[in-house]
Design an enzyme around this catalytic site. Structure first.
Site, PDB file in Angstrom:
ATOM      1  N   GLY A  13       0.823  -1.202   0.000  1.00 51.12           N
ATOM      2  CA  GLY A  13       0.000   0.000   0.000  1.00 51.12           C
ATOM      3  C   GLY A  13       0.858   1.253   0.000  1.00 51.12           C
ATOM      4  CB  VAL A  78      -1.287  -8.177  -0.358  1.00 52.23           C
ATOM      5  CG1 VAL A  78      -0.217  -7.094  -0.365  1.00 52.23           C
ATOM      6  CG2 VAL A  78      -2.667  -7.575  -0.093  1.00 52.23           C
ATOM      7  CB  SER A 156      -8.186   0.188  12.417  1.00 56.75           C
ATOM      8  OG  SER A 156      -9.345   0.949  12.728  1.00 56.75           O
ATOM      9  CE1 TYR A 169     -10.100  -1.040   7.741  1.00 54.93           C
ATOM     10  CE2 TYR A 169     -11.104  -0.337   9.807  1.00 54.93           C
ATOM     11  CZ  TYR A 169     -10.072  -0.262   8.886  1.00 54.93           C
ATOM     12  OH  TYR A 169      -9.011   0.576   9.122  1.00 54.93           O
ATOM     13  CB  ALA A 171     -13.866  -9.572  11.143  1.00 51.69           C
ATOM     14  CE  LYS A 173      -7.150  -2.546   9.067  1.00 50.00           C
ATOM     15  NZ  LYS A 173      -5.829  -2.532   8.402  1.00 50.00           N
TER      16      LYS A 173
END
Length: 274
Positions: A13, A78, A156, A169, A171, A173
């Site tokens: 990223g 990825v 996060s 999202y 789950a 993180k």
């Protein structure tokens, strides 16, 4: 003093947002860098990822070039083993063995559990969690063999606090935090640390795209700028965290005097809970 002058970092990223800011911070410390992102439309499935265009590869490479460092930039998916192998091979040819891995590639979507499509769930988990796992699996053995390595996962506050309409999202993180702690224990006796940095909202293109989805779902007449301002006002510091703040912490964690900081989840929130 260039504390990372003999090191090479790979940042997923790395062509945009927090990843790009971290790459700049590591170059400032003297590290060579390899930055990769999914370039092109990315077969968008309703997610909010900021997919850069082909022209960004050369632009970002030029922006990172500095005396005494090597810079490689290119396409990196990825979610795909072949893409990972190709990118790592080219990166090591250009920059040398990878000493530092920063997993900053990520995506999200405004979507409740009810009606959540499988393919969107899988894309978010595969990018945010399994993608980081694949990168670590590829690079951890070399770091352990050389008795030095730094792995930084960009998490996060969602790892520890739920967020309505963002189950995939959150789950991903939460899973990334578990992975971080396992990797830290595996690498501890071999000079390899692994830390997760967990910011609240960070002002990036991903945030803007995510907020745009939120506004669209509300259908309240608010603009993206209105929503961004409200997010800033709700933060105890009355502002939005900037990518450079995350980057400064990441650069410090790569230094030798931070070697004892591992298996941690370090939050950058301005006092916010989420």
């Amino acid at each position: 003093m260039k504390t990372l002058a003999d090191k090479c970092a790979l940042i997923t990223g790395g062509l945009t947002g927090q990843g790009h800011a971290i790459a700049r911070a590591l170059v400032a410390e003297g590290a060579s860098v390899a930055v990769g992102s999914f370039v092109g439309p990315g077969a968008r499935l309703g997610d909010a990822a900021a997919y850069p265009e082909e022209a960004e590869i050369s632009r970002v490479k030029l922006s990172l070039e500095a005396p005494g460092v090597h810079v490689f930039a290119g396409h990196l998916d990825v979610r795909d083993e072949d893409s990972i192998r190709t990118f790592i091979s080219a990166a090591e040819t250009s920059c040398g063995p990878i000493d530092i891995l920063v997993n900053a590639a990520g995506t999200t979507a405004e979507q409740p559990v009810c009606g959540h499509p499988d393919n969107l769930w899988q894309k978010i988990l595969d990018t945010n969690l399994t993608g980081a796992f694949r990168m670590i699996r590829a690079l951890l053995p070399g770091m352990m063999a050389r008795k030095w390595g730094r792995i930084i996962n960009i998490g996060s506050t969602a790892a520890t606090v739920g967020w309505k309409d963002n189950p995939a999202y959150c789950a991903s993180k939460a899973g990334l935090l578990g992975l971080t702690r396992c990797v830290a224990l595996e690498g501890a006796s071999h000079g390899v640390s692994c830390v997760m940095i967990s910011p609240t909202w960070v002002e990036t293109e991903l945030m803007r795209r995510n907020v745009a989805q939120l506004v669209a779902r509300e259908d309240s007449g608010r603009t993206v700028e209105d929503a961004m301002a409200e997010i800033a006002a709700q933060n105890p510091q009355e502002r939005i965290i900037q990518p450079g703040e995350v980057a400064s912490l990441a650069a410090y964690l790569c230094r030798d005097d931070a070697r004892g900081i591992t298996a941690e989840n370090i939050q950058i929130t301005g006092g916010a809970l989420w």
